[in-house]
Design a protein around this motif. Structure first.
Motif, short mmCIF file in Angstrom:
data_model
loop_
_atom_site.label_atom_id
_atom_site.label_comp_id
_atom_site.label_asym_id
_atom_site.label_seq_id
_atom_site.Cartn_x
_atom_site.Cartn_y
_atom_site.Cartn_z
N CYS A 1 0.84 -1.21 0.00
CA CYS A 1 0.00 0.00 0.00
C CYS A 1 0.87 1.26 0.00
O CYS A 1 1.71 1.44 0.88
N PRO A 2 0.68 2.11 -1.00
CA PRO A 2 1.57 3.26 -1.14
C PRO A 2 1.38 4.33 -0.07
O PRO A 2 2.23 5.20 0.10
N VAL A 3 0.24 4.29 0.62
CA VAL A 3 0.00 5.37 1.59
C VAL A 3 -0.09 4.86 3.02
O VAL A 3 -0.46 5.61 3.93
N GLY A 4 0.22 3.60 3.23
CA GLY A 4 0.18 3.06 4.59
C GLY A 4 -1.20 3.06 5.20
O GLY A 4 -1.38 3.32 6.38
N ALA A 5 -2.20 2.75 4.37
CA ALA A 5 -3.58 2.79 4.87
C ALA A 5 -3.98 1.47 5.50
O ALA A 5 -5.05 1.35 6.08
N ILE A 6 -3.15 0.44 5.38
CA ILE A 6 -3.54 -0.88 5.87
C ILE A 6 -2.90 -1.17 7.23
O ILE A 6 -1.70 -0.94 7.42
N HIS A 7 -3.73 -1.64 8.16
CA HIS A 7 -3.25 -2.00 9.49
C HIS A 7 -3.29 -3.50 9.66
O HIS A 7 -4.13 -4.17 9.07
N GLY A 8 -2.42 -4.02 10.52
CA GLY A 8 -2.40 -5.46 10.77
C GLY A 8 -0.97 -5.93 10.94
O GLY A 8 -0.02 -5.15 10.78
N ASP A 9 -0.81 -7.18 11.34
CA ASP A 9 0.52 -7.76 11.37
C ASP A 9 0.40 -9.25 11.14
O ASP A 9 -0.70 -9.75 10.86
N LYS A 10 1.49 -9.98 11.28
CA LYS A 10 1.51 -11.40 10.92
C LYS A 10 0.48 -12.22 11.67
O LYS A 10 0.04 -13.26 11.23
N GLU A 11 0.10 -11.75 12.84
CA GLU A 11 -0.81 -12.52 13.68
C GLU A 11 -2.26 -12.07 13.56
O GLU A 11 -3.15 -12.70 14.07
#
Ligand SMILES: Cc1cc2nc3c(=O)[nH]c(=O)nc-3n(C[C@H](O)[C@H](O)[C@H](O)COP(=O)(O)O)c2cc1C
Ligand code: SF4
Ligand code: SF4
Ligand code: SF4
Ligand code: SF4
Ligand code: FES
Ligand code: FES
Lengths: 382, 638
Positions: B580-590
């Motif tokens: 995502c070019p604007v860092g709009a996505i949240h989350g991590d491996k878990e």
């Protein structure tokens, strides 16, 4: 404005001509027109009269001002082939205009038709009057202006045109307009014919002196037997033509076209007397539903005598045709295409830096005031 | 120096000589050298082929021909081997040794290069049996693929200039015009004006000289049928033009070719030169007392310059813009002289009609529209390319039989015929026959033969907007309805696609369309409303959805869609998060990922990259709220 009176009778004019002369009728589109002794309409009348009497007219040339020598030269150059054929030129212009034409066409018979009697203006009725007579007339300065008829009587000249002596019998045809029959001159321009019959056909890109362009689409009419709507300004009358100048559909379309034109220019700031304002009022339009194209181009004030405000230009092209056809200079032209179309002077220069002859033909033709004289009285008082 | 042909007998003699000479060769390998195939590497492959043939000592036994576009460009580079008519597709230089050793030497087929039916898996080596070709009726394109367009001998060998001989020596000009009239040939450039009547008008118009002109402006985006003919068989156009000139009484002709078609201009120029050398053009053609010369005019191609009066002003050397023609250009055209302008395909039909007769031509097609029509079939169909079909065939047959149906098993939505100002025809009208009048009845037109197929992923509001914007750029700006109307339409349609549409916009659109179609000066403005009007007529629900529900069902209009990650499908691979070019996505491996709608710029990257189909496009429905807290991921077991 220069005031002239006719000095030749029709018979005297004919005595100057031979039957095998190849004749061009030459007229200014300015002072002489206001004196009622020139302009396209009078040139047409004279053409009819002479043709009826068996003379050969090979052309008519309308020029913005003949008193500008370089413009006369320009016209000669632009239409070299037709002028080469000509043997006689009848000049409907003031005496100084005549001198210029004579100087440029020194190998031809150049016929003068008027005597210039002084300087004048337009009366409140829109008629030309003489205010500052030349000394030889024996008349004094008169701020209210002498009526030309009176001056002519006193000086033994004519204040009216040749057709006062003999009406030409032009060939007429029948046309039916909105169900009624009328007689009009064969081969005449349909818009012209309808206007002269009193039909109020809106038109913005047509001007009698100029070639028709069919750009504004306001003069559309219906003609029986022809598909769709046709612009009257680009149509010739034909015998038996049946024309409808107005119905719900036509009026609806004209209103929409006017709305579109209004969206093209800041119409609220237009002079009330401008042609566009007239048609807007006539069709009772208060607002355009279209978004005003926000033009914020700089106003060109570089010319000494007129300004050019592109923001109220509706691209009718009359100034361009006037500059090409009446002045012969071709200073103005369209640039770009489509909705980006604009009028520019000589590859987009300020007009003051071009070869503009300041003949005002373009200014006189503008229906919106996008081209406007700097001095309102410039034209009338001279 | 070649020998001038001075009589029909000379021509026949030459034809027999050429045929006799070519009999010696066993195989003819036609390599498509059309613009499409060259772009895909046909010229490199051609070099390899020539070397390989030489290596096997086959020179003299095998003739390699560079031919013009055979219409299946998407499958290029294409090779056709005659006499077996084996067609190899997508041929690369490394395929060449196999082709030479297997097919040319052993007479076997290289299976991997032949057409495979996507539905049945069947291999079809013979050109004429490939469904794309099987349902076509190739008259004008018949010889593309068989002749080298740069060789007049090839054209003569297949019967070229026979029609000219017949016209000049067996028919009076009036008889030719009668024949064309009887054939019912209608102009292939769009309007479908009866060609014979146009010729007669120019012939009878007062004034000399008279001119004949070929219109190869072809400004429709995506259309290339005129180019294919000019590149692939220029002599057929030229022969038609000469016959027309003779019938009309013209001694001078122009071929107007758009700037973007250098090869077409080159090939027709060469054809003119060759015809002149053979005495088929110039003074006393074929020994008759008819003389005719042709000049090629390269035009800078704005779409509107294909319009007849604009094209003629361009030939005069002025800016190509339409002028009011209340006197038809057939009567007053170039330099106000009678000028007959026809489309490339129209001219190319002429030799066929003269040779085989009006009755034969009329037997193909429908009552109102005879003969064949070439379309460039593009868009969401399986087989795209040039297709020549008899008039009267249904749109359904073109799209599903020749075109092989919709790509990727999607649903058909609409087909646009007639180029950028053609209307959109919906599913329920697919049985409309291809015919000038029938297409007009459903709100579209034949145009010069563009055909764009749209599937369910096309938004019909957006499609209308697209063509309005295209035409806005192409309008010459001369008359008010077109200049201002398109500007307003573009503004309103862009607003609607941006979700800013108002209900009263529809009325305004209809008013503008009415003004444009009734009052514009030329056909560009008059027909520019077709896409808008047909979209409104047949797909009104989509407009209402855009305006009222702010919904785009095809999920095309960016402003009306949102991206959303389905928590049930997300595998927390973090791919979208990283892309995502604007860092709009949240989350991590878990944890399940989610999109911050305020930050998202709707670039669609996440949608493209997600391998689990977890990113969804939604439109007109509420966006589910992001998971409360961080939702741990339930990994799917493979
Ligand atoms: C905007 C516009 C673009 C056109 N473009 C082309 C074109 O690219 N090729 C063409 O043959 N005709 C084109 N035409 C149609 C021509 O005006 C003309 O009708 C046609 O060339 C006549 O030939 P035909 O009778 O053989 O159809 C266009 C018309 C318009 C209004
Ligand atoms: S620009 Fe206007 S004033 Fe100048 S020469 Fe042309 S018509 Fe005359
Ligand atoms: S400046 Fe005036 S005359 Fe010239 S195009 Fe504009 S509106 Fe017409
Ligand atoms: S309809 Fe459009 S393209 Fe045609 S003359 Fe008018 S502005 Fe130019
Ligand atoms: S659409 Fe683009 S901006 Fe929006 S979340 Fe996906 S990758 Fe990020
Ligand atoms: S006055 Fe006729 S179109 Fe403008
Ligand atoms: S260019 Fe080769 S098939 Fe069209």
């Amino acid at each position: 404005m220069i005031i002239s009176l006719r000095s030749l009778s029709y018979e005297e004019l004919k005595q100057n001509l031979d039957k095998d002369d190849k004749i061009i009728i030459w007229s200014c589109n300015l002072c002489i027109k206001y004196c009622g002794l020139g302009g396209i309409e009078k040139a047409n009348i004279l053409e009819d009269m002479l043709k009826e009497d068996g003379y050969s007219i090979i052309g008519k040339e309308i020029i913005s001002e003949s008193c500008l020598l370089n413009l006369v030269r320009r016209h000669k150059m632009n239409k070299e082939d037709i002028f080469r054929k000509a043997t006689a030129i009848i000049v409907l212009a003031c005496e100084s205009g005549y001198e210029c034409v004579k100087a440029v066409f020194n190998d031809k018979k150049v016929i003068k038709t008027v005597r210039t009697v002084g300087v004048g203006g337009l009366s409140s009725f829109g008629k030309a009057v003489l205010t500052a007579p030349f000394e030889w007339t024996g008349l004094n300065f008169n701020a209210n202006g002498y009526q030309l008829r009176r001056v002519a009587e006193k000086l033994g000249l004519y204040s009216d045109f040749f057709d006062a002596e003999k009406k030409p019998k032009s060939k007429m045809v029948n046309i039916i307009v909105n169900g009624r029959q009328y007689k009009v001159k064969e081969g005449s321009n349909l818009l012209e014919a309808l206007l002269s019959l009193g039909f109020k056909i809106p038109h913005l890109c047509y001007q009698p002196e100029l070639s028709p362009a069919g750009r504004c689409r306001l003069c559309l009419v219906k003609i029986k037997g022809k598909k769709g709507l046709l612009p009257a300004c680009c149509t010739q009358v034909e015998d038996g033509m049946e024309v409808i100048t107005e119905d719900d559909e036509i009026n609806h379309l004209r209103r929409l076209i006017l709305e579109m034109i209004m969206a093209e220019c800041d119409w609220k700031i237009l002079p009330r007397r401008s042609e566009l304002q007239y048609w807007i009022r006539k069709y009772h339009i208060n607002e355009s539903r279209f978004e005003l194209s926000k033009k914020t181009e700089p106003i060109d004030e570089s010319s000494e005598v007129f300004i050019r405000n592109p923001n109220i230009c509706i691209l009718c092209g009359r100034c361009i045709r006037a500059c090409a056809e009446l002045s012969g200079q071709r200073i103005l032209d369209f640039a770009y295409r489509g909705s980006k179309t604009r009028v520019v002077a000589e590859l987009n220069k300020p007009i003051g830096q071009t070869d503009c002859a300041v003949c005002m033909a373009c200014v006189d033709s503008c229906p919106t005031g996008a081209l406007a004289p700097k001095l309102i009285y410039q034209k009338t008082l001279c | 120096m070649v020998k001038r042909i001075n009589s029909p007998e000379d021509l026949e003699k030459l034809r027999n000589e050429i045929i006799a000479k070519s009999k010696a060769e066993k195989h003819v390998v036609s390599v498509c050298m059309g613009t499409g195939c060259i772009a895909l590497g046909a010229d490199v492959m051609m070099d390899a082929l020539e070397k390989e043939v030489e290596k096997h000592g086959l020179k003299g036994k095998v003739e390699i021909k560079k031919v013009g576009c055979v219409g299946f460009c998407e499958q290029g580079p294409i090779i056709i081997i005659y006499p077996e008519e084996i067609c190899y597709l997508k041929v690369k230089p490394e395929d060449v040794p196999d082709i030479v050793s297997k097919t040319l030497v052993e007479g076997k087929i290289v299976e991997r290069l032949v057409y495979t039916d996507p539905n049945t898996g069947e291999k079809i080596p013979k050109l004429g049996e490939i469904p794309f070709y099987k349902h076509q009726h190739r008259l004008l394109l018949a010889n593309n693929g068989r002749i080298d367009p740069r060789s007049i001998e090839d054209y003569i060998a297949v019967g070229g200039y026979k029609a000219l001989a017949k016209a000049l020596f067996e028919m009076k000009p009036e008889e030719i015009i009668e024949e064309i009239k009887a054939s019912n040939l209608r102009g292939r450039g769009g309007a479908g004006f009866p060609t014979g009547i146009k010729w007669e008008t120019t012939r009878n118009a007062p004034g000399e000289p008279k001119y004949v002109i070929v219109n190869c402006d072809e400004g429709d985006p995506g259309a290339f049928m005129d180019r294919a003919l000019m590149e692939g068989n220029p002599h057929s156009v030229l022969e038609g033009l000469i016959i027309g000139a003779y019938a009309i009484g013209a001694h001078e002709g122009f071929v107007y070719v758009r700037e973007e078609y250098p090869m077409a201009a080159e090939n027709i120029s060469l054809a003119i030169k060759q015809a002149e050398e053979y005495g088929l053009l110039g003074e006393n053609i074929m020994g008759s007392n008819f003389s005719f010369k042709v000049t090629v005019h390269r035009g800078a191609g704005a779409f509107v310059s294909g319009e007849s009066s604009a094209l003629m002003t361009a030939i005069e050397g002025k800016v190509g813009e339409p002028r009011p023609k209340y006197i038809h250009t057939a009567v007053q055209g170039i330099w106000n002289k009678p000028s007959c302008l026809n489309n490339v395909k129209t001219w190319a039909c002429v030799p066929l009609i003269i040779l085989r007769g009006a009755e034969w031509f009329r037997s193909i097609g429908t009552k109102g529209s005879s003969g064949t029509m070439i379309f460039s079939l593009v868009g969401k169909v399986n087989n795209t390319g040039l297709v020549e079909v008899p008039m009267g065939i249904t749109l359904r047959d073109i799209i599903f039989k020749i075109g092989g149906g919709i790509r990727g098993g999607k649903k058909f939505k609409a087909v646009q015929t007639g180029g950028p100002s053609g209307g959109f025809i919906p599913e329920e009208l697919l049985d409309t026959p291809v015919d000038f009048d029938e297409l007009r009845k459903v709100g579209s037109m034949m145009g010069s033969g563009g055909m764009v197929v749209m599937d369910e992923d096309t938004c019909m509001v957006d499609a209308a907007r697209y063509f309005v914007d295209f035409l806005l750029e192409e309008s010459c700006g001369k008359c008010v309805p077109c200049r201002e109307g398109l500007k307003e339409l573009s503004r309103i349609l862009n607003n609607i696609c941006r979700g800013e549409g108002k209900e009263e916009d529809i009325q305004l659109i209809e008013d503008i369309c009415e003004t444009m179609s009734e009052a514009s000066l030329c056909a560009l403005g008059r027909t520019a409303v077709n896409p808008v009007l047909t979209s409104l007529k047949y797909f009104r629900e989509e407009w209402d959805e855009h305006i009222k529900d702010k919904k785009c069902r095809a999920k095309v209009c960016k402003a009306l869609i949102n991206y959303y990650i389905d928590p049930e499908l997300c595998q927390a691979c973090t791919l979208c998060l990283r892309e995502c070019p604007v860092g709009a996505i949240h989350g991590d491996k878990e944890h399940v990922h989610w999109i911050d709608q305020d930050k998202c710029i709707k670039c669609g990257t996440c949608y493209e990259v997600c391998r689990f189909g977890a990113v969804k496009k939604i439109s007109g429905e509420p966006i589910p709220p992001p998971p409360k807290g961080m939702k741990p991921i339930r990994k799917r077991r493979e």
